[in-house]
Design an enzyme around this catalytic site. Structure first.
Site, short mmCIF file in Angstrom:
data_model
loop_
_atom_site.label_atom_id
_atom_site.label_comp_id
_atom_site.label_asym_id
_atom_site.label_seq_id
_atom_site.Cartn_x
_atom_site.Cartn_y
_atom_site.Cartn_z
CB CYS A 27 3.13 -15.88 -4.87
SG CYS A 27 3.12 -14.40 -5.89
CG HIS A 70 4.68 -11.60 -2.11
ND1 HIS A 70 5.80 -11.11 -2.73
CD2 HIS A 70 3.94 -12.19 -3.10
CE1 HIS A 70 5.76 -11.40 -4.03
NE2 HIS A 70 4.66 -12.06 -4.27
#
Lengths: 352, 352, 352, 352
Positions: free
Chosen positions: B151, B244
């Protein structure tokens, strides 16, 4: 070490760093807090009424009853003043105290980069205090200003110094995760830090990129020769109360291996340790082998909040070393650092 | 584009990424979710009973009544399966599906680095899907596995690709601030993230340092030639739900100025945009001029959670460029990325 | 008070409450920690290896090297054991220790409501310890179990007791805001507490509604007569590390005015204060006049984490009084409360 | 329903509620946002420059270019104005608009309790709008003010109303867990909400204890007869972005069982549903059987943020019923509620 308690004042006593200073001065073996000063808004009030106390520990006895004075040398008599003033007012106020013959230990950014003002991490560059002689001439008396670096710079420079001495820094890249208390109170709105981080703190990048080079400068007569390594900084505010975490990658002239670096860091001691200054931690830099640390909540109080904690040291695939460092931003990074610097002045016999 | 709906299954349907996949498949123009599969513990139960739904939006109609199957090709008939399986079981299960002639689009790390398994960010290296031909031979049939990167890697590689094409990456240093959802549910204990950040995520550094070089590899016949630039990564878990944030410093063969870089990023388009795949965002990379952004809470849903947002671009005092990039870790970084990869398989006519 | 240190063991030593107990036993004037015990998984390992230490303060010297024993009276020799065991195993294990002639001070819920087992808040109902005589008969020896209430009940009952004595409680409505540490480690997933609160804690409502009536029971010979006032509880998990906040509304037989209630609360003292037990706070209940407090972060460490803090006292428009009370859930509410109860056993001469 | 778009203005357009209003007006079938107004500081600037946009969704097209006007009827021409003004300025400004013949729908507290000013939750007491006739006389023209209750009161009254109708409320005790956005921006400092909750919100207790009795008042000719049941409120600020959670205990004249109460709540409909107003949710109150809900993050967007969610309904050991209710404080509780009230004015033909 001094034969009797030295009276000291705190300027900017109502803010978060001021409160930390007041708490740290409680029971201090050398200093006695005799005066507190703050902005016009608070001046004339009793300290206990002027601003709510925001620390977990209760305010020291006696402080609540002190009458808050204005930040003016005519209203404050102590020969040594610790300034936690906001940068919007610190510049002029601190200058006035210096000109009035006082020793000012400042936590504000205003005078940090002036040529004849020492910017000092006591373990790293105590010898820069010799600049004070030259500065006194400018102020025309016995007064002077010495400055404590930015709260991120302190932790950074503390861990850079032993590596710089050992192998010569070539370049440094640092990414910070900084606590909310760094912005004072009220500081960062909670709406900005619930389920969020903010990649911006006004002026912080510049400070982190410039201050370490002054702190690690060489003193040549009465002039500083700035260190030449470039620093690249990016900063983030994270939902943490206290403790700035720094993610560091660096290159040294002579390549270091991680074990050698850790040994240099954990064995590092400075003048505050040699002189056993009251606020000096036994070990300025602690090393952890736990790969999940340093963490702000678990490690910020290391050495009473005065030690940096280093972990996750490894070879960097791009530069030489990569590691994490944590230090408490309002203790080592502000109130504690300022106090330690005041102690160093006393120990070196520099008070007016 | 396909003339009728293609039946698909989700493996690992009860986890957080599985739920995101199910939500994303709802109303999909090409795919019809016909089967859900999960671990033994859930198999045989109705999906609505097997695990609590953890997303803000309610589960799609009809899903709650599906009987959960075991992760075994004998129990699942769909020709195309999306795997959100945990790495502890994904390896064997996905292999079994590939050997049984199915197309597997996997979000798990197990097969990512295998020589003949494409590791694909659809905008970046769609041509790597040609490896599938070689892989089919290994499995002895029409089945194969294609993989979605980690990810953090996805967001990173998406923003590196246009710069690599333009000027050739020489080296990359990245520091991440990663959301809690990246660890799935239950994942990170709240005691670790209240007033804290954790500078450690198991296995993450290795993935971020190795995967981008495979994704940006050159395809030479049926072999990949890995990109040569080193990546240095350090990772942090922060108290953020989704999104993120990456703090990046990099050097390119030909030095780029910030404006040139931003132009390359914002004008970047790939095959998913050309083919107008259903899950493709119009613009894979958005640029913000707001110096306080990208921020996870404000920017993670850009492009429906499928666009990366880049900001704070400037010259790096140490390498060439320094900037921040944000992408949604369970949409672009997991469920959405996996789905987009499935769409690319269809568009390229690669389904069994 | 005892002439020499009493050897004690901690059962469930690797959990969060076990760690708090170990920390609290460090340097204890009466007790010496000689044995630690935990589940099969940890037994046989050195304590330092068995589980990561999760407190901010480092583990006491010497503890890391202790070999973890099984929770079995054959493996543990101390006459006094503090149990921080999980409820899934505490029932049988504690019974085995009692039958083997040991004094067990338990933090688990299993035996709390048994007729002959004292459920004690040392300041509130020390006389209930007389039940121990009757219980010994059941176990056929000198051993027995005494129990520490639920972490929310303790704070609640502590502040209810002085009001009950003064004016007789008629009914109590309480709404809790409870810290994450109440669920132990790993406990509550961070995904449940980022930008969220959860109005549910398994079994908690029942404990808070029933335990106070046993604690405030009258001892009639060797039988308890439960207090008759009903308690209505609703509970919430909030993103706070330590400190349970209780919002209380209550009615008393004789109507109290707020000042009278505050006076009763702040002047309240109990047997632990009279006997000056080592862990007893000077003042069990502190009163704050600051209308923004008690707050978990600012007030949980009052009295070393052993005092409750009461604030916002006012007339309730519906019942008689409305106010807020805070107490530290893993200190007063668990480890500290358990330790104080052990001290009370010693002071009353009840050890085997 | 109106034959052409009605021009509307937003006063206090730069704040958090103002932004929510602007977002909600985008694409509205009846209203067209033609003017935005704010304080002197912003007046004259383009809206896009006046204040940073703080919502996750981007600002509606066209709004950024509107010139911000002063909050003065001479500068704003729209016949219908939505006021999200701060209470420090709302009083006079709204009065000026009413006197100038405009319909003001206000979210501020200033005029809420005035005798001839309707305080309306559209599903609950639409008939109170008849007070407008009397109020117009006071202002000497066609203008008037109608008000939206406090953000906690709205959710509370919405769920109280069906129970009051069914069985007559006798008394209500409510304990709130309120989101940070209720304080606007910057609002609550993050230092107050990291690892903390604050049991205080200025003025909130009074509003929650008084407003429901006006909203549930009976209209007798042109006079309101306040409901007689007392409300006891205690309030807490918790680290949640949006969504106020209410923990409620209540007594009714005729005792209700939980199932009967849930049935009354979930079947509740009001005039907005009958008239199918654009912003009205299909079902004003949703009931959840999941014992861990309502939770702010999962449930605040129910009914597009306009429905309250009720859960954990049970018999209260002290009063009759105990349950939890959640509603979105800046949608149903502010911007959405205000807009719905404006729609109700139109539908009832009350616009000037």
């Amino acid at each position: 070490m001094p034969t009797k308690q030295i009276p000291v004042a705190v300027l900017g006593a109502t803010g978060l760093v001021g409160q930390r200073l007041i708490a740290a001065l409680d029971g201090h073996p050398w200093f006695e807090l005799t005066e507190v000063a703050a902005s016009e808004r608070s001046a004339g009030k009793e300290y206990g009424q002027a601003a709510p106390w925001r620390l977990e520990t209760p305010p020291p006895e006696g402080v609540a009853g002190l009458v808050v004075r204005g930040c003016d040398p005519d209203e404050v008599s102590a020969p040594l003043v610790f300034s936690a003033l906001d940068a919007t007012v610190a510049g002029d106020a601190e200058l006035a105290f210096a000109r009035a013959g006082r020793a000012v230990v400042s936590n504000a950014r205003n005078h940090r980069m002036a040529e004849d003002v020492p910017l000092v991490v006591p373990e790293v560059n105590p010898e820069h205090l010799e600049l004070v002689a030259r500065q006194k001439t400018r102020h025309g008396g016995k007064g002077f200003i010495v400055t404590n670096p930015n709260c991120s710079t302190i932790g950074l420079t503390l861990v850079l110094a032993p590596l710089h001495r050992l192998a010569g820094l070539e370049r440094v890249i640092v990414t910070t995760l900084q606590a909310a208390s760094g912005a004072g109170y009220p500081g960062v709105p909670s709406l900005d830090l619930i389920d969020n981080v903010v990649p911006h703190i006004g002026g912080e990048v510049d400070k982190i990129e410039s201050e370490p080079r002054k702190i690690l400068a060489q003193l040549d007569g009465d002039t500083l020769r700035e260190a030449s390594f470039p620093v690249s900084a990016e900063v983030h505010r994270v939902p943490v109360r206290d403790g700035h975490l720094l993610s560091i990658a660096l290159e040294t002239r002579r390549s270091l291996d991680p074990e050698e670096a850790l040994e240099a860091l954990s064995s590092f001691r400075g003048e505050p340790q040699e002189r056993a200054l009251p606020t000096a931690p036994e070990q300025p830099i602690l090393v952890t082998k736990d790969e999940t640390r340093p963490q702000p909540r678990l490690d910020r109080m290391a050495g009473g909040g005065m030690s940096a904690v280093v972990g996750r040291m490894r070879r960097c695939p791009v530069l030489d070393l990569r590691f994490e460092a944590l230090s408490h931003n309002t203790l080592r990074g502000a109130a504690g650092g300022t106090l330690l610097l005041g102690e160093l002045l006393v120990a070196r016999g520099l008070l007016p």
